[in-house]
Design a protein around this motif. Structure first.
Motif, mmCIF file in Angstrom:
data_model
loop_
_atom_site.group_PDB
_atom_site.id
_atom_site.type_symbol
_atom_site.label_atom_id
_atom_site.label_comp_id
_atom_site.label_asym_id
_atom_site.label_seq_id
_atom_site.Cartn_x
_atom_site.Cartn_y
_atom_site.Cartn_z
ATOM 1 N N MET A 15 0.838 -1.193 0.000
ATOM 2 C CA MET A 15 0.000 0.000 0.000
ATOM 3 C C MET A 15 0.876 1.247 0.000
ATOM 4 S SD MET A 15 -3.418 -0.824 2.229
ATOM 5 C CE MET A 15 -2.606 -1.459 3.701
ATOM 6 N N THR A 16 0.254 2.376 0.227
ATOM 7 C CA THR A 16 0.910 3.663 0.028
ATOM 8 C C THR A 16 1.026 4.428 1.345
ATOM 9 O OG1 THR A 16 0.065 3.813 -2.234
ATOM 10 C CG2 THR A 16 0.712 5.882 -1.179
ATOM 11 N N ILE A 17 2.120 5.192 1.487
ATOM 12 C CA ILE A 17 2.308 6.084 2.631
ATOM 13 C C ILE A 17 2.041 7.513 2.170
ATOM 14 C CG2 ILE A 17 3.986 7.029 4.266
ATOM 15 C CD1 ILE A 17 5.342 4.315 4.330
ATOM 16 N N LEU A 18 1.182 8.207 2.899
ATOM 17 C CA LEU A 18 0.843 9.594 2.602
ATOM 18 C C LEU A 18 1.612 10.497 3.558
ATOM 19 C CD1 LEU A 18 -1.027 11.647 1.078
ATOM 20 C CD2 LEU A 18 -2.666 11.320 2.952
ATOM 21 N N VAL A 19 2.287 11.521 3.013
ATOM 22 C CA VAL A 19 3.112 12.412 3.832
ATOM 23 C C VAL A 19 2.639 13.850 3.649
ATOM 24 C CG1 VAL A 19 5.435 13.254 4.336
ATOM 25 C CG2 VAL A 19 5.106 10.880 3.603
ATOM 26 N N PHE A 20 2.209 14.469 4.741
ATOM 27 C CA PHE A 20 1.967 15.905 4.772
ATOM 28 C C PHE A 20 3.228 16.579 5.301
ATOM 29 C CE2 PHE A 20 -2.337 14.159 5.188
ATOM 30 C CZ PHE A 20 -3.013 14.880 4.198
ATOM 31 N N GLY A 21 3.668 17.626 4.617
ATOM 32 C CA GLY A 21 4.918 18.270 5.020
ATOM 33 C C GLY A 21 6.131 17.600 4.420
ATOM 34 N N GLY A 22 5.955 16.982 3.262
ATOM 35 C CA GLY A 22 7.086 16.331 2.610
ATOM 36 C C GLY A 22 8.168 17.303 2.189
ATOM 37 N N SER A 23 7.808 18.572 2.015
ATOM 38 C CA SER A 23 8.794 19.587 1.638
ATOM 39 C C SER A 23 9.404 20.285 2.849
ATOM 40 C CB SER A 23 8.147 20.636 0.715
ATOM 41 O OG SER A 23 7.038 21.249 1.359
ATOM 42 N N SER A 24 9.059 19.826 4.051
ATOM 43 C CA SER A 24 9.621 20.413 5.270
ATOM 44 C C SER A 24 11.034 19.903 5.499
ATOM 45 C CB SER A 24 8.749 20.045 6.472
ATOM 46 O OG SER A 24 8.866 18.657 6.753
ATOM 47 N N GLN A 25 11.673 20.413 6.554
ATOM 48 C CA GLN A 25 13.047 19.978 6.829
ATOM 49 C C GLN A 25 13.108 18.502 7.216
ATOM 50 O OE1 GLN A 25 14.782 22.226 10.103
ATOM 51 N NE2 GLN A 25 12.790 22.543 11.038
ATOM 52 N N ILE A 26 12.095 18.002 7.915
ATOM 53 C CA ILE A 26 12.084 16.569 8.229
ATOM 54 C C ILE A 26 11.757 15.770 6.978
ATOM 55 C CG2 ILE A 26 11.197 14.767 9.757
ATOM 56 C CD1 ILE A 26 10.283 17.001 11.658
ATOM 57 N N GLY A 27 10.771 16.237 6.210
ATOM 58 C CA GLY A 27 10.416 15.562 4.970
ATOM 59 C C GLY A 27 11.580 15.482 4.000
ATOM 60 N N HIS A 28 12.447 16.489 4.012
ATOM 61 C CA HIS A 28 13.628 16.496 3.138
ATOM 62 C C HIS A 28 14.474 15.252 3.354
ATOM 63 C CE1 HIS A 28 17.214 17.994 1.094
ATOM 64 N NE2 HIS A 28 17.907 17.784 2.192
ATOM 65 N N PHE A 29 14.543 14.772 4.591
ATOM 66 C CA PHE A 29 15.311 13.564 4.895
ATOM 67 C C PHE A 29 14.454 12.302 4.851
ATOM 68 C CE2 PHE A 29 17.693 17.015 6.931
ATOM 69 C CZ PHE A 29 18.966 16.779 6.437
ATOM 70 N N LEU A 30 13.174 12.422 5.186
ATOM 71 C CA LEU A 30 12.323 11.233 5.251
ATOM 72 C C LEU A 30 12.007 10.655 3.873
ATOM 73 C CD1 LEU A 30 10.538 9.295 6.973
ATOM 74 C CD2 LEU A 30 8.639 10.859 6.465
ATOM 75 N N LEU A 31 11.663 11.506 2.906
ATOM 76 C CA LEU A 31 11.226 10.983 1.612
ATOM 77 C C LEU A 31 12.276 10.091 0.953
ATOM 78 C CD1 LEU A 31 9.248 13.976 0.029
ATOM 79 C CD2 LEU A 31 8.390 12.062 1.387
ATOM 80 N N PRO A 32 13.556 10.495 0.902
ATOM 81 C CA PRO A 32 14.551 9.568 0.324
ATOM 82 C C PRO A 32 14.667 8.263 1.107
ATOM 83 C CG PRO A 32 15.427 11.797 0.411
ATOM 84 C CD PRO A 32 14.162 11.807 1.201
ATOM 85 N N ARG A 33 14.518 8.317 2.417
ATOM 86 C CA ARG A 33 14.591 7.096 3.215
ATOM 87 C C ARG A 33 13.404 6.180 2.914
ATOM 88 N NH1 ARG A 33 18.301 6.598 7.139
ATOM 89 N NH2 ARG A 33 19.583 8.410 7.681
ATOM 90 N N LEU A 34 12.232 6.755 2.716
ATOM 91 C CA LEU A 34 11.076 5.938 2.338
ATOM 92 C C LEU A 34 11.287 5.292 0.970
ATOM 93 C CD1 LEU A 34 8.098 8.201 3.491
ATOM 94 C CD2 LEU A 34 8.784 6.011 4.500
ATOM 95 N N MET A 35 11.845 6.061 0.039
ATOM 96 C CA MET A 35 12.093 5.520 -1.290
ATOM 97 C C MET A 35 13.125 4.391 -1.233
ATOM 98 S SD MET A 35 9.908 7.250 -2.847
ATOM 99 C CE MET A 35 10.218 6.487 -4.424
ATOM 100 N N ASP A 36 14.139 4.556 -0.376
ATOM 101 C CA ASP A 36 15.154 3.508 -0.234
ATOM 102 C C ASP A 36 14.540 2.211 0.286
ATOM 103 O OD1 ASP A 36 17.122 5.187 -1.148
ATOM 104 O OD2 ASP A 36 17.916 5.689 0.829
ATOM 105 N N ARG A 37 13.460 2.340 1.057
ATOM 106 C CA ARG A 37 12.764 1.155 1.570
ATOM 107 C C ARG A 37 11.825 0.534 0.541
ATOM 108 N NH1 ARG A 37 10.933 1.331 7.676
ATOM 109 N NH2 ARG A 37 8.901 1.029 6.734
#
Length: 279
Positions: free
Chosen positions: A1-23
């Motif tokens: 399934m899919t993960i929905l992220v609010f604030g993906g362009s925030s400072q935390i999202g800047h690091f989280l999105l690549p980590r999610l993609m790596d998974r």
């Protein structure tokens, strides 16, 4: 399934999105304006608490924005399954609870009310939830605390060093991103509000000294004595809260974070790249 992220362009999202993609996760990120990075993320334009259209079944929903609009959106949204919910609040929920400044007490109350509203919305859907309460966040050149000071010093070549005996515990945004990932995989973290601070507690003035040492150019140190700061607090009401907290410890107990999630945030060791926003 899919993960929905609010604030993906925030400072935390800047690091989280690549980590999610790596998974290998399927990720939808919501932003107030159109975006195209990082590769592999599907971006939707929207703003809470408005409805977000055309959502597939979700395994998790993550939010780094204001809690109350997120809770309102959760309460009004129908889900095919009960997604895992992770959100960030702030240690200001506690540190500003007894502030002498009414506006800061109001912020503390809003944070705690938002946490309660989030828990209630998740209970309605049967969603497991976890809230992280960070201390001062840094690391992506997007924060509104240390980064503006660092950039101003680069322009003026003068770095203020306010006196203060209180301890600070700045936490890197990537450590918070790692805590989010760990919470997604940890059923024991459900229903918990977890403080998260950096791996080092240091005096206020030492935090400023390290920011100064990280500058890409030489700056002149400008000590600001306590008497001057107290006079500023009296003369400038908007600064009264921050200046009154210079001798107060603003720290977090990472015990539950480490026990449940196995996350050990790093020490405060800034470098020049941390004061430059991502392009």
């Amino acid at each position: 399934m899919t993960i929905l992220v609010f604030g993906g362009s925030s400072q935390i999202g800047h690091f989280l999105l690549p980590r999610l993609m790596d998974r290998g996760e399927s990720v939808i990120a919501v932003s107030r304006r159109a975006r195209s990075t990082p590769a592999g993320v599907r971006w939707l334009q929207g703003q809470l608490p408005e409805q977000v259209p055309a959502l597939p079944p979700l395994s998790a929903v993550i939010s780094f924005g204001p809690l109350q609009p997120f809770a309102d959106w959760l309460a009004a949204t129908s889900f095919a399954t009960a997604p895992r919910v992770i959100a960030t609040s702030s240690m200001s929920a506690e540190t500003k609870r007894d502030s002498a400044v009414p506006a800061e007490r109001a912020i503390s109350q809003q944070l705690r009310d938002g946490e309660s509203a989030l828990a209630a919305a998740c209970a309605r859907h049967g969603c497991a939830w976890t809230v992280l309460r960070p201390t001062l966040i840094y690391g992506a050149g997007m924060d509104k605390s240390l980064t503006p000071i660092a950039r101003r010093a680069q322009r003026l070549r003068v770095f203020p060093l306010p006196g203060g005996r209180g301890l600070r515990q700045p936490v890197h945004a990537d450590d918070i991103a790692q805590a989010v990932l760990a919470a997604l995989d940890c059923p024991a973290a459900a229903g918990r509000i977890l403080p998260i601070g950096g791996g080092e507690r240091l005096p206020f003035v030492e935090m400023f000294r390290r920011v100064r040492r990280s500058q890409p150019c030489a700056t002149l140190p400008l000590p600001l004595p306590g008497a001057l700061l107290r006079a500023c607090a009296r003369a400038l009401p908007r600064l009264r809260g921050p200046l009154n907290r210079l001798d107060t410890d603003l720290i977090a107990d990472n015990g539950e974070l480490q026990r449940l999630l196995g996350i050990h945030p790093g020490p405060f060791d800034p470098d020049p790249s941390m004061w430059v926003p991502p392009r």
